[in-house]
Structures are given as structure tokens and as C-alpha cells.
Design an enzyme around this catalytic site. Structure first.
Site, PDB file in Angstrom:
ATOM      1  N   CYS A   1       1.524 -33.360 -31.653  1.00 46.58           N
ATOM      2  CA  CYS A   1       1.787 -32.050 -31.975  1.00 46.58           C
ATOM      3  C   CYS A   1       2.468 -30.911 -32.974  1.00 46.58           C
ATOM      4  O   CYS A   1       2.019 -30.433 -33.678  1.00 46.58           O
ATOM      5  CB  CYS A   1       1.614 -30.914 -30.649  1.00 46.58           C
ATOM      6  SG  CYS A   1       2.984 -31.481 -30.080  1.00 46.58           S
TER       7      CYS A   1
ATOM      8  N   ASP B   1       6.041 -30.523 -32.947  1.00 43.27           N
ATOM      9  CA  ASP B   1       6.636 -29.616 -32.400  1.00 43.27           C
ATOM     10  C   ASP B   1       8.199 -29.636 -32.719  1.00 43.27           C
ATOM     11  O   ASP B   1       8.142 -31.237 -32.171  1.00 43.27           O
ATOM     12  CB  ASP B   1       6.247 -28.952 -31.029  1.00 43.27           C
ATOM     13  CG  ASP B   1       4.905 -28.366 -31.272  1.00 43.27           C
ATOM     14  OD1 ASP B   1       4.631 -27.389 -32.210  1.00 43.27           O
ATOM     15  OD2 ASP B   1       4.538 -27.926 -29.766  1.00 43.27           O
TER      16      ASP B   1
ATOM     17  N   CYS C   1       5.164 -24.635 -29.045  1.00 47.56           N
ATOM     18  CA  CYS C   1       4.400 -24.000 -28.882  1.00 47.56           C
ATOM     19  C   CYS C   1       5.215 -22.693 -27.493  1.00 47.56           C
ATOM     20  O   CYS C   1       5.801 -23.841 -27.184  1.00 47.56           O
ATOM     21  CB  CYS C   1       3.409 -24.857 -27.370  1.00 47.56           C
ATOM     22  SG  CYS C   1       3.538 -26.140 -26.771  1.00 47.56           S
TER      23      CYS C   1
ATOM     24  N   CYS D   1       4.874 -31.710 -23.294  1.00 51.14           N
ATOM     25  CA  CYS D   1       5.983 -30.364 -24.059  1.00 51.14           C
ATOM     26  C   CYS D   1       7.158 -30.044 -22.945  1.00 51.14           C
ATOM     27  O   CYS D   1       8.615 -30.242 -23.668  1.00 51.14           O
ATOM     28  CB  CYS D   1       5.698 -29.087 -24.280  1.00 51.14           C
ATOM     29  SG  CYS D   1       3.940 -28.433 -24.466  1.00 51.14           S
TER      30      CYS D   1
HETATM   31 FE1  FES Z   1       3.420 -29.388 -28.518  1.00 52.45          FE
HETATM   32 FE2  FES Z   1       3.837 -27.792 -26.371  1.00 52.45          FE
HETATM   33  S1  FES Z   1       2.052 -28.129 -27.773  1.00 52.45           S
HETATM   34  S2  FES Z   1       5.232 -29.717 -27.212  1.00 52.45           S
END
Ligand code: FES
Length: 143
Positions: free
Chosen positions: A33, A35, A59, A103
Site C-alpha cells: 500500500c 504506507d 491509512c 496495517c
Molecule cells: Fe497501508 Fe493500512 S492500508 S497500512
């Protein structure tokens, strides 16, 4: 879909920010993702985490889990901090939806990366702590 605790930590995240000259800092990312989470520890001479701050570009679940993770590790020794697993963080948040479980892994990895940095700087070994794969490219290869 999200528990009240998740919403609380998402809306009012605790311990957001940076620590200057931290005892340990760890940055981890999720290759899928994109992140990113960074955690800073201030650790005293007895090995107690006296302060912790984080920054998460990610997120809502990642923000809530990093916030809860900082609350859980604060005041613990570096050895005790290893008990703050993603499972422990999720339980403290009264659960996460299944698609968001990954996550919470970021929080555990960020704790480990910051502890690893602390251990390296101080030439100590924290029993049970493995070297984190904090390079996102390396991680993709490992998967
Ligand atoms: Fe990337 Fe939650 S969608 S850490």
C-alpha cells in the site's frame, strides 16, 4: 466496522511527533500500500522507554495502531516492549477488520526497528529481537 477505540485513536492519535536525538528510531513501510511508519524512542539508562513518538503516513488503521502501540510501549523496558505484538495492539483496540490486520503489523515492525537501532547504537543484544527488514525493496523480494 471500526471499534470505538480505533476511531478514538484515529481521531485523536497519541504521541504524534518526533524526538530529537532519539535513543532509537525505526522506519518501516508496507510495500503493497506504500504506507510508512516511523517510531522514535527515548530510552533511559535502565533501558526503560520513557518517551515515544511516531509519524505515520498511512491509512486510518495504521494511524490508530501506531498510536495505541506508543501507549503500550511507554514505560516498558526494551525487553518488555517485545511483548507489544501486532496481536496485542489489535486486542487493545478491540480488534480490526480482517482486511486491515496487515496495517497493525507496521506498528510491531516499527517498534522492532527502533529497538534494533537502539541496540546497535549501544552495542547490546535484546534477546528475541530479530533484525528488521526495513528496506521496502528488500521486503518485496522476501515476499
Ligand atoms: Fe497501508 Fe493500512 S492500508 S497500512
Amino acid at each position: 466496522m471500526y471499534s470505538d477505540k480505533v476511531m478514538d485513536h484515529f481521531n485523536n492519535p497519541r504521541n504524534v511527533g518526533e524526538i530529537e536525538n532519539p535513543s532509537g528510531v525505526g522506519t518501516v513501510g508496507n510495500a503493497k500500500c506504500g504506507d510508512i511508519m516511523r517510531m522514535y524512542f527515548d530510552i533511559d539508562e535502565q533501558g526503560v522507554i520513557r518517551d515515544v513518538k511516531f509519524k505515520t503516513f498511512g491509512c486510518g488503521a495504521a494511524i490508530a495502531t501506531s498510536s495505541m502501540a506508543t501507549e503500550l510501549v511507554k514505560g516498558k523496558t526494551v525487553q518488555e516492549a517485545l511483548t507489544v505484538t501486532n496481536q496485542a495492539v489489535m486486542e487493545a483496540l478491540d480488534g480490526l477488520p480482517p482486511v486491515k490486520v496487515h496495517c497493525s503489523l507496521l506498528a510491531e515492525e516499527a517498534i522492532h526497528a527502533a529497538l534494533w537501532d537502539y541496540a546497535e547504537k549501544n552495542h547490546i543484544v535484546i534477546e528475541g529481537l530479530k533484525k528488521p527488514v526495513d528496506d521496502i525493496a528488500e521486503k518485496e523480494e522476501a515476499e
